[in-house]
Design an enzyme around this catalytic site. Structure first.
Site, PDB file in Angstrom:
ATOM      1  N   ARG A  81       4.750  -1.759  -7.673  1.00 51.82           N
ATOM      2  CA  ARG A  81       6.198  -1.788  -7.446  1.00 51.82           C
ATOM      3  C   ARG A  81       6.591  -0.934  -6.252  1.00 51.82           C
ATOM      4  NH1 ARG A  81       5.135  -1.997 -12.814  1.00 51.82           N
ATOM      5  NH2 ARG A  81       6.255  -3.596 -14.029  1.00 51.82           N
ATOM      6  N   HIS A 106       4.317  -6.693  -6.869  1.00 55.54           N
ATOM      7  CA  HIS A 106       3.165  -7.527  -6.507  1.00 55.54           C
ATOM      8  C   HIS A 106       3.467  -8.475  -5.341  1.00 55.54           C
ATOM      9  CE1 HIS A 106       0.964  -5.773  -9.652  1.00 55.54           C
ATOM     10  NE2 HIS A 106       1.177  -6.620 -10.626  1.00 55.54           N
ATOM     11  N   HIS A 178      -6.453  -8.711 -10.413  1.00 57.41           N
ATOM     12  CA  HIS A 178      -5.648  -8.652 -11.640  1.00 57.41           C
ATOM     13  C   HIS A 178      -6.223  -9.538 -12.741  1.00 57.41           C
ATOM     14  CE1 HIS A 178      -2.137  -7.707 -13.972  1.00 57.41           C
ATOM     15  NE2 HIS A 178      -1.443  -7.251 -12.936  1.00 57.41           N
ATOM     16  N   GLU A 318      -7.124  -2.373 -12.413  1.00 56.06           N
ATOM     17  CA  GLU A 318      -6.642  -2.811 -11.108  1.00 56.06           C
ATOM     18  C   GLU A 318      -6.795  -1.700 -10.060  1.00 56.06           C
ATOM     19  OE1 GLU A 318      -2.585  -4.392 -11.608  1.00 56.06           O
ATOM     20  OE2 GLU A 318      -2.967  -4.205 -13.767  1.00 56.06           O
TER      21      GLU A 318
END
Length: 353
Positions: A81, A106, A178, A318
């Site tokens: 973010r 993203h 992801h 991630e």
């Protein structure tokens, strides 16, 4: 059990979409589509030698397009973010696409999760994918060329190597992979029985909207201390107690001796199947995600086998750069200068116990 490439052979935005199958001689198989560079299937053995699928995914390109957009994706131009979907660069404020309340998540409304990569498979165990982010795409300045190679090794590893090069102007970028993992296999309904270890002495302070504040906090005495293996359902509580959480959607600063070198980020094991996965990366941080709302369906349609995917059925590991770095000058920069390439490697290593 193996996905059918014919169900992924389509054209989107005037570009061909395909499913690429990667194999090693041990039988490990990985299926990746060039729509969003998404991992759709990973087949690895359990302790008895039986192969099963250990990632969430979809059985056709229609399922991928209509499914949860992050499932299996390679995420950019900026993973995570960015606060209020804006940042300043060279005295100019850039307004980004806001797709998570007022924030950019993203890469925005049409980040790499939604794009068709150019793809070439030259051997049975690897595929190379490329995408060029245009100047102004989703509000980001500068043209940015991304190349990505997925490879399956003889050591039952899935490696992801990327390089991003700014072509004509400075820009901000941050990438991650992801995939949603459940090492008990395709029929497992929860990931909370897994044992997880994360190599991190510090985690990132976040606002209630999951925006990094710039604080790096010690994990000591908190539910974020995963330096020793922990069974997730011993920490994930409903409602969460002082020593627990509702789930994880948190970023950790990985302990490492040399910046930029491959280091162990996490180790996860499944007691039922005996499968073990290690996560190694050159990236400085790692987002660990289980979802915060147990049983809440993921966005989109049904997954493989007609399953409705839900939060806490799987886990994401991630590796990436620092969260919200364009707005936090104290963090290492996410700046890409023209002509300067930035490389990264993430490796998922599978074994059994």
């Amino acid at each position: 059990m193996l996905l059918d490439p014919a169900r992924f052979a389509r054209e989107i935005d005037g570009k061909p979409v395909r499913l690429f199958t990667l194999r090693n001689s041990q039988g490990m198989t990985v299926c990746v589509t060039n729509y969003g560079a998404k991992i759709e299937q990973v087949l690895v053995p359990d302790r008895e030698g039986h192969f099963d699928d250990v990632v969430l995914g979809y059985e056709s390109i229609e399922g991928v397009v209509g499914g949860a957009p992050s499932v299996g994706a390679f995420v950019g131009r900026y993973a995570g973010r960015i606060e209020n979907a804006r940042f300043s660069l060279g005295g100019i404020e850039h307004q980004l696409a806001a797709n998570n309340g007022p924030h950019c998540l993203h890469g925005g409304l049409r980040g790499s999760r939604f794009q068709v990569f150019d793809a070439v498979q030259n051997d049975p165990f690897s595929v190379e994918m490329r995408y060029v982010f245009a100047d102004g795409e989703e509000g980001f300045p500068g043209t940015l060329a991304l190349s990505l190679v997925y490879r399956v090794t003889e050591a039952n590893e899935l490696t992801l190597d990327y390089e991003a090069v700014a072509l004509d102007a400075p820009t901000m970028a941050n990438f991650t992979t992801h995939a949603f993992f459940n090492l008990e296999g395709a029929d497992s309904e929860s990931a909370l029985g897994h044992e997880v270890m994360v190599c991190a002495s510090r985690y990132f302070g976040m606002t209630p909207e999951l925006i990094a504040t710039g604080q790096l906090l010690p994990v000591d005495g908190t539910p974020f201390d995963l330096r020793q293996p922990v069974v997730l359902d011993a920490r994930v509580r409903k409602p969460p107690a002082a020593d627990g959480v509702a789930g994880y959607d948190d970023c950790f600063a990985i302990d490492r001796t040399v910046a930029g070198e491959l280091a162990l980020c996490a180790r996860v094991s499944a007691p039922g199947s005996g499968r073990v996965m290690e996560v190694w990366s050159t990236e400085p941080t790692m987002q660990f995600y289980t979802g915060l709302l147990a049983g809440e369906p993921l966005a989109g349609g049904l997954g493989k086998g007609g399953r409705r995917y839900v939060q806490q059925q799987s886990m994401c590991f991630e590796p990436q750069g620092y969260p919200n770095a364009p707005n936090l000058p104290a963090f290492p920069s996410a700046l890409h200068e023209p002509g300067q390439g930035r490389q990264g490697r993430t490796l998922y290593r599978f074994s059994v116990s």
